[in-house]
Design an enzyme around this catalytic site. Structure first.
Site, mmCIF file in Angstrom:
data_model
loop_
_atom_site.group_PDB
_atom_site.id
_atom_site.type_symbol
_atom_site.label_atom_id
_atom_site.label_comp_id
_atom_site.label_asym_id
_atom_site.label_seq_id
_atom_site.Cartn_x
_atom_site.Cartn_y
_atom_site.Cartn_z
ATOM 1 N N PRO A 1 0.843 -1.205 0.000
ATOM 2 C CA PRO A 1 0.000 0.000 0.000
ATOM 3 C C PRO A 1 0.881 1.259 0.000
ATOM 4 C CG PRO A 1 -0.654 -1.532 1.743
ATOM 5 C CD PRO A 1 0.630 -2.038 1.173
ATOM 6 N N GLU A 2 0.551 2.189 -0.870
ATOM 7 C CA GLU A 2 1.307 3.438 -0.967
ATOM 8 C C GLU A 2 0.452 4.575 -0.399
ATOM 9 O OE1 GLU A 2 3.009 3.866 -4.956
ATOM 10 O OE2 GLU A 2 2.814 1.718 -5.262
ATOM 11 N N ARG B 1 1.744 -11.993 4.747
ATOM 12 C CA ARG B 1 3.189 -12.214 4.806
ATOM 13 C C ARG B 1 3.781 -11.983 6.194
ATOM 14 N NH1 ARG B 1 5.506 -11.706 -0.420
ATOM 15 N NH2 ARG B 1 7.478 -12.139 0.584
#
Ligand SMILES: [Zn+2]
Length: 270
Positions: free
Chosen positions: A2-3, A111
């Site tokens: 996510p940016e 992750r």
């Protein structure tokens, strides 16, 4: 990962859903993602109210009524979801923060590289001193010019270097360079003044589009209610290898740059 637009969309959702709620408890099956420790975080946050939610770079800051702050980094696959108590468990749900009003703030992460860190005001200042200025905020054109002029590294890698400029990741770096018609491999210091200005404006434009479409869900990203964003339907070059350039119909090329997939039009960005 996510940016800026994705994290900003989550921030807006969380602000609408959980401000004013009291923290009743926290549980996890992945304690290494909680810093300094589950016990310390529990002791500091239970009983406090959520006052305000801010974002800096790709990180969220949850300000509590007792002046403690929870900083959340979603890293590659993290999600922050607001659910009702008793709702089905979310995929990869590893941390649950129980809130008043029968709500839960859930941290899900496939992750498990993401983290939640407890900080006080001083710790917060220190944590964020590592980050460069950010677009749509304190990154002025003058500052941007200076940052690029000081390095011969490929311009795309400079855009994504969080110590230099914060908030931009692979998606928006690719699309901004396309919009500015600049080859991602060009040494940053070799850009003309006109190109620097074009790139500066292109960055603002793609980030604003990302926020408008509530982020890009080509991979794991979901907003605070578990909904997908739509910016992936508006990618300019990112993820479009072999497809036609929107400007000249040439095929979009993919290369590796600094280990990251890099997309560009060989004609428009020669
Ligand atoms: Zn083209």
């Amino acid at each position: 990962m996510p940016e800026l637009p994705e994290v900003e969309t989550i921030r807006r959702g969380l602000s609408r859903l959980i401000i004013g709620r009291k923290i009743l408890g926290i549980t996890t099956d992945s304690p290494k993602q909680i810093q300094p420790s589950l016990a310390a975080v529990k002791k500091a946050i239970v009983g406090a109210k959520i006052k305000r939610i801010a974002r800096r770079a790709k990180l969220l800051q949850i300000f509590l009524s007792n002046d403690q702050i929870l900083v959340v980094h979603l890293k590659l696959t993290g999600r922050l979801l607001v659910r009702k108590k008793g709702d089905p468990i979310d995929d990869w749900q590893h941390v649950t923060i129980n809130l008043s009003g029968n709500k839960e703030l859930r941290f899900a992460d496939l992750r498990k590289f993401g983290w939640i860190k407890l900080l006080d005001t001083r710790g917060l200042k220190l944590e964020f001193s590592k980050f460069g200025p950010e677009p749509l905020d304190d990154l002025t054109l003058e500052k941007f010019k200076e940052i690029l002029s000081l390095t011969r590294r490929p311009v795309k890698q400079v855009l994504m270097d969080q110590k230099k400029i914060s908030g931009i990741g692979n998606i928006y770096a690719n699309d901004a360079l396309f919009l500015a018609k600049i080859n991602p491999r060009r040494p940053a210091s070799k850009l003309s003044a006109a190109e620097v200005k074009k790139l500066y404006e292109a960055i603002e434009k793609v980030l604003k589009a990302g926020i408008k479409y509530r982020g890009a869900s080509d991979q794991h990203y979901l907003d605070a209610l578990g909904k997908k964003g739509a910016y992936q339907e508006y990618f300019l070059v990112y993820g479009r290898e072999g497809k036609k350039c929107f400007d000249c119909s040439e095929k979009i090329k993919k290369i590796k740059l600094g280990g990251r997939g890099t997309y560009f039009c060989p004609k428009c960005q020669s």
